[in-house]
Design a protein around this motif. Structure first.
Motif, PDB file in Angstrom:
ATOM      1  N   ILE A   1      -9.558   9.201   1.541  1.00 63.25           N
ATOM      2  CA  ILE A   1      -9.810   7.759   1.699  1.00 63.25           C
ATOM      3  C   ILE A   1      -8.513   6.984   1.448  1.00 63.25           C
ATOM      4  CG2 ILE A   1     -10.980   5.790   0.615  1.00 63.25           C
ATOM      5  CD1 ILE A   1     -13.429   7.591   0.318  1.00 63.25           C
ATOM      6  N   GLN A   2      -7.822   7.391   0.397  1.00 60.79           N
ATOM      7  CA  GLN A   2      -6.541   6.760   0.062  1.00 60.79           C
ATOM      8  C   GLN A   2      -5.565   6.825   1.242  1.00 60.79           C
ATOM      9  OE1 GLN A   2      -4.968   8.740  -3.346  1.00 60.79           O
ATOM     10  NE2 GLN A   2      -3.020   7.662  -3.307  1.00 60.79           N
TER      11      GLN A   2
ATOM     12  N   ILE B   1     -11.109   6.654  10.166  1.00 56.74           N
ATOM     13  CA  ILE B   1     -12.230   6.068   9.431  1.00 56.74           C
ATOM     14  C   ILE B   1     -13.402   7.059   9.390  1.00 56.74           C
ATOM     15  CG2 ILE B   1     -13.900   4.168   9.362  1.00 56.74           C
ATOM     16  CD1 ILE B   1     -11.786   2.447  10.813  1.00 56.74           C
TER      17      ILE B   1
ATOM     18  N   ASN C   1       0.792  -1.245   0.000  1.00 54.16           N
ATOM     19  CA  ASN C   1       0.000   0.000   0.000  1.00 54.16           C
ATOM     20  C   ASN C   1       0.819   1.286   0.000  1.00 54.16           C
ATOM     21  OD1 ASN C   1      -2.141  -1.727   0.206  1.00 54.16           O
ATOM     22  ND2 ASN C   1      -2.351  -1.449   2.424  1.00 54.16           N
TER      23      ASN C   1
ATOM     24  N   SER D   1      -6.377   7.378   4.459  1.00 56.37           N
ATOM     25  CA  SER D   1      -6.884   6.904   5.746  1.00 56.37           C
ATOM     26  C   SER D   1      -7.123   5.407   5.768  1.00 56.37           C
ATOM     27  CB  SER D   1      -8.205   7.594   6.096  1.00 56.37           C
ATOM     28  OG  SER D   1      -8.090   8.972   5.984  1.00 56.37           O
ATOM     29  N   TYR D   2      -7.582   4.865   4.655  1.00 50.67           N
ATOM     30  CA  TYR D   2      -8.007   3.468   4.688  1.00 50.67           C
ATOM     31  C   TYR D   2      -6.910   2.507   4.227  1.00 50.67           C
ATOM     32  CZ  TYR D   2     -12.715   5.376   5.378  1.00 50.67           C
ATOM     33  OH  TYR D   2     -13.803   6.048   5.858  1.00 50.67           O
ATOM     34  N   TRP D   3      -5.840   3.018   3.656  1.00 49.74           N
ATOM     35  CA  TRP D   3      -4.718   2.160   3.289  1.00 49.74           C
ATOM     36  C   TRP D   3      -3.475   2.635   4.020  1.00 49.74           C
ATOM     37  CZ3 TRP D   3      -8.634   2.829  -0.242  1.00 49.74           C
ATOM     38  CH2 TRP D   3      -9.157   1.645  -0.795  1.00 49.74           C
ATOM     39  N   GLN D   4      -2.797   1.725   4.643  1.00 53.29           N
ATOM     40  CA  GLN D   4      -1.596   2.115   5.369  1.00 53.29           C
ATOM     41  C   GLN D   4      -0.379   1.512   4.692  1.00 53.29           C
ATOM     42  OE1 GLN D   4      -3.838  -0.036   7.381  1.00 53.29           O
ATOM     43  NE2 GLN D   4      -5.251   1.676   7.674  1.00 53.29           N
TER      44      GLN D   4
ATOM     45  N   ASN E   1      -1.667   2.640  11.997  1.00 51.33           N
ATOM     46  CA  ASN E   1      -2.207   1.308  12.302  1.00 51.33           C
ATOM     47  C   ASN E   1      -1.123   0.286  12.583  1.00 51.33           C
ATOM     48  OD1 ASN E   1      -3.857  -0.831  12.674  1.00 51.33           O
ATOM     49  ND2 ASN E   1      -4.712  -0.864  10.612  1.00 51.33           N
TER      50      ASN E   1
ATOM     51  N   ARG F   1      -7.561   5.469  14.921  1.00 53.10           N
ATOM     52  CA  ARG F   1      -8.148   4.800  13.761  1.00 53.10           C
ATOM     53  C   ARG F   1      -9.580   5.225  13.530  1.00 53.10           C
ATOM     54  NH1 ARG F   1      -7.877  -1.236  11.911  1.00 53.10           N
ATOM     55  NH2 ARG F   1      -7.876  -0.470   9.763  1.00 53.10           N
TER      56      ARG F   1
END
Lengths: 551, 394
Positions: A484-485, B307, A212, A487-490, A513, B303
């Motif tokens: 989103i890119q 989210i 990622n 935040s949701y992929w680390q 994360n 987190r």
């Protein structure tokens, strides 16, 4: 400026903290630290390197996140202050007279209100300082992003698979120990990492497993979106990009649409509907009992016309375009314009009907109806009787300087001067007639007696054209993709390396994360014998792992 | 079928399930000695099952009310707040399956319970939609915004646990004071619930006429003994008490009266708690937070902001702008609700930047998460009830 040559032979740009290729710490500070700052991979950022000229100083000011956050907080605080009392555009003061605004704020909110007005807080979001803050925010977003994204990109593309042990040792997650069969561990780890969908590179007894990486670009993508949005807002100042007009149009009227030259609108009918208890069934019954009538719909049935090409402005040579019921949430749309149902007035006077009476006999000799918006000059009642409308005051406001005056062209309070011509008085008798009032110069034989009136409704419409909307929408979409890119992929990286003898080194890094990164590592450890790692930041972990591993 | 009645019953079921769930999570934390037993505790497993039952019941409430009303039940204060609590529990369930931490449930469920109780103090009847709300954007915008806010709220729950565990409560400090202040605020909300319920059960009503700020004669019914009178009020019901003070026209004296009664009841409740347990509330909660792993709470807090932030942006700003453009002809009008959504967004943007580049982790991050929740609640409660704007549908 000179380049920094690392022991591995790579030439790094001036200001680099960690060698772009092998990761060796290059500065004294980094060499001394137990954990290196991995945020921008220890790359040479302009703001951290050049600090002399004025341009450097401006650049460094805006590239600082501390300054950026301060600007955000300043915008936040000013915005909040702007909500304490209603803003200028929500205040029911007509016109633009400052003293009336002052009076309004002082009357309702006392001294604090007066101060609120005087400090300019009553029009916060149009104030120059608010605009300056937004401008600074935009500048900060651009400079801070450029300062980081370019060197980050360079070092992420140049990174070598095999890192120097001094780099591994300074990662937040690190472990080193002897294992029984390094080669087997190495191969098992490689396979396990591939199974976890990492991109695995192997070089000279070292593994770099990466996942990622594109998540690292998220912040810069979302910042680009914000900049597009702000540019869109700026572009509204360009003539023709933005139209915001209002119009009042009565039932039966056809008017030119302000802001949309060449277009005409006819208001066929305006209506207000409420929920009736019967049809809205028992579900809403209680609510209607408690609140009284609840409006279900405001609707203007309109017809749109366009002037034919080549016809003179204002001519009646028009072509019909379409018929449309405008309701709230369903504006009429044409040629980039939208017309919204915003307001309404009911019961505006449309016509008044009078009867001409002989005072003595109390007999009517005829009736006549005046259209209050386009009154005719003469009304023939037959038999040599007629009425001449000498003067008309649509919104009669009393006598000013000996003359009756009208304060607006809207027939709120119509008044007339009639000349009543009858067979007895062929030259006519003059009479001033207003609502509940009749004035005569000398006693007349006849009088115009009010019989009835017709009313009609008027729609308040707003006309908008906003060519910047698509730019704003694009900005919003780009922002969402970026956020989103990011935040949701680390971005996760795991380094495994064979050291001297049977020693193995393991290190890992993620931009966020850490919990899942550690879970990944544990999965790899299930199939490959690897050193126990420690998370240098989780001080309670020691207890957790010792207690947690008693399976 | 009477969907409206079924809907009300389902909400009650979920309310009770959350109460029971809280007890089980409490048990899970209480009996566990090690991290391992804490994570795999039987109590915790029952707790999550009961919570899921409650959540399904509340989802049932939402769906049946939707069917009954014919529109998404998010059109007034009661409906929105209830939906918010439902999503809060939903977010918690999701996070529980990732991180398996009973403490989170022990803190999240009571907050959901308090929110439902608060919501129930507002008119609960099903109202038809006014023209401005008649749009599918009502469903899309409000549900997305509420979902975003509820995920962000989870970060405050995690932050609260982090603080309850890590703030030293034996010594006097600013942190100890503010932590107790947060607890006190929760008690105040309970004070509001208790006083509203008590007066509504007693059927108290006092009618007044008054002159509003535009100089128009109006009427007002108080459901609590009127401590403050509206501007130039006249009593209509004569056997009720006479207000102590008359307020200027810009102050809504009824809201002020409700606030003062809630404050009064809240203070009494707080004093009672202190007298019974002889300790600050934060100290009472500390043993329940002790089992949680700080690093994990910090991670959950961060987190959930990561989210929740995109969801909030989409729902509360982007969808909001698109709808505002359709309904009010402009995508942004500096209406107080809009401004406070922007403030919330800016606040979490600052949170993320501070965390990413200034290294604000642990306590600092936890405090920010709690402050973010305060801003969200301010937008929900104060902006609706005090700063009236276009969004005051409640």
């Amino acid at each position: 400026m000179s380049k920094i040559k690392c022991q591995c032979g790579h030439e790094n740009p001036f200001g680099t903290v960690l060698c772009e290729k092998c990761g060796r710490p290059l500065t004294d500070e980094a060499q001394k630290s137990e954990m290196v700052d991995m945020r921008y991979e220890g790359s040479a950022r302009r703001s951290q390197t050049y600090k002399k000229s004025v341009i450097d100083k401006i650049w460094n000011f805006f590239s600082s996140v501390k300054i950026g956050v301060s600007i955000i907080i300043a915008v936040l605080a000013t915005s909040a202050i702007g909500t304490i009392f209603p803003q200028k555009f929500y205040v029911p003061v007509s016109g633009n007279d400052p003293s009336e605004y002052l009076e309004y704020y002082e009357r309702l909110y006392g001294t604090v209100g007066k101060l609120y007005y005087q400090l300019g807080f009553y029009d916060m979001y149009n104030s120059w300082w608010f605009k300056v803050l937004i401008g600074m925010l935009g500048t900060s977003i651009i400079i801070a992003s450029l300062d980081r994204v370019i060197p980050l990109y360079k070092s992420l593309t140049k990174q070598r698979t095999k890192r120097h042990p001094s780099f591994m040792k300074r990662q937040r997650i690190y472990g080193a120990s002897n294992v029984s069969d390094p080669d087997e561990s190495f191969n098992n780890a490689e396979k396990a990492l591939k199974d976890l969908h990492y991109k695995v590179k192997v070089e000279d007894g070292a593994i770099l497993a990466e996942k990622n990486r594109f998540g690292r670009w998220g912040p810069y993508v979302n910042h680009t979106g914000l900049i597009i949005f702000l540019l869109g807002v700026l572009m509204r100042g360009i003539p023709g990009f933005y139209v915001d007009e209002t119009m009042w149009i009565r039932e039966g009227e056809t008017r030119e649409i302000p802001g949309a030259p060449g277009y005409l609108l006819e208001n066929v009918d305006f209506s207000v509907e409420t929920y009736s208890k019967g049809e809205a069934d028992e579900v809403f019954g209680e609510a209607i009992d408690n609140n009284g009538a609840i409006v279900s719909e405001f609707k203007s049935d309109v017809k749109l016309y366009k002037e034919k090409e080549g016809s003179l402005p204002g001519s009646s040579d028009v072509e019909f375009m379409k018929e449309y019921p405008i309701i709230v949430n369903k504006p009429l749309k044409f040629d980039g314009y939208s017309i919204f149902q915003m307001d309404y007035k009911t019961g505006e006077l449309k016509t008044m009907t009078f009867s001409l009476m002989n005072k003595k006999t109390e007999q009517s000799v005829g009736e006549f109806t005046i259209d209050l918006n386009e009154p005719a000059k003469d009304y023939d009642l037959g038999n040599g009787t007629s009425i001449e409308l000498m003067e008309y005051y649509a919104d009669y406001d009393g006598i000013v300087d000996g003359q009756p005056s009208s304060k607006s062209p809207i027939p709120n309070n119509p008044a007339f001067i009639f000349n009543m011509k009858t067979p007895e008085h062929p030259d006519g008798e003059k009479s001033f007639v207003a609502i509940r009032q009749t004035l005569e110069v000398e006693p007349n034989d006849y009088e115009a007696k009010f019989l009835s009136a017709e009313t009609r409704d008027a729609s308040g419409l707003t006309i908008r054209k906003d060519k910047t909307l698509y730019i704003l929408l694009l900005g919003g979409i780009v922002f969402m993709i970026g956020v989103i890119q990011g935040s949701y992929w680390q971005h996760r990286r795991i380094w495994i390396q064979k050291g001297s003898g049977s020693e193995m080194l393991i290190a890992a890094h993620t931009n966020k994360n850490w919990y899942t990164l550690k879970k990944d590592l544990d999965k790899v450890k299930e199939v490959a014998t690897l050193p126990t790692y420690t998370d240098k930041q989780d001080k309670e972990a020691v207890i957790d792992t010792t207690e947690g591993e008693t399976k | 079928m009477d969907y409206a009645a079924l809907s009300a019953n389902l909400l009650l079921v979920s309310f009770i399930a959350y109460l029971v769930g809280t007890l089980f999570f409490g048990g899970a934390v209480k009996v566990s000695k090690t991290e391992k037993t804490y994570k795999d505790s039987m109590w915790g497993k029952i707790g999550i099952v009961v919570t899921i039952i409650g959540f399904v019941a509340q989802l049932g409430y939402f769906i049946t009310r939707w069917i009954a009303a014919g529109h998404a039940p998010v059109s007034n204060m009661f409906e929105f707040t209830t939906a918010f609590s439902m999503m809060l529990v939903g977010s918690f369930i999701l996070i529980f399956f990732i991180y398996k931490t009973p403490s989170l449930g022990l803190f999240a469920l009571p907050i959901a319970i308090v929110i439902i109780a608060y919501a129930s103090m507002f008119p609960r009847e099903i109202t038809p939609l006014i023209p401005a709300l008649k749009s599918y954007w009502l469903t899309v915008h409000v549900i997305t915004a509420a979902l975003g806010e509820s995920i962000l709220a989870i970060s405050a729950v995690a932050g609260l646990i982090y603080l309850a565990k890590n703030v030293d409560l034996t010594k006097k400090s600013k942190e100890r004071f503010w932590l107790e202040a947060v607890m006190f605020t929760v008690v105040l909300v309970l004070g509001f619930v208790v006083s509203s319920t008590a007066f509504s059960l007693s059927g108290y009503e006092a009618d007044f006429t008054y002159v509003d700020k535009n100089g128009k004669a109006s009427e007002m019914t108080y459901n609590m003994p009127p401590l403050f009178g509206m501007s130039e009020y006249e009593q209509v019901t004569t056997d009720t008490m006479k207000p102590w003070f008359e307020m200027p026209a810009i102050v809504n004296a009824k809201t002020l009266t409700t606030f003062v009664w809630s404050l009064f009841t809240g203070i009494i409740l707080y004093i009672l708690i202190r007298l019974i347990f002889r300790r600050p509330i934060a100290a009472l909660l500390q043993p329940f937070a002790k089992k949680a792993n700080s690093q994990l709470m910090d991670e959950i807090g961060y987190r959930s902001v990561l989210i929740g932030f995109p969801v909030f942006t989409l729902g509360a700003l982007i969808f909001a702008m698109i709808w505002a453009h359709e309904a009010w002809s402009r995508f942004w009008g500096w209406d107080p609700k809009e401004v406070w959504a922007l403030i919330t967004w800016l606040f979490y943007a600052a949170f993320l930047h501070l965390r990413l580049s200034q290294g604000w982790e642990g306590k600092k991050s936890a405090w920010l998460a709690v402050a973010g929740f305060v801003i969200i609640m301010f937008n929900l409660v104060a902006v609706n009830l005090i700063i009236a704007g276009l969004h005051s549908y409640a």
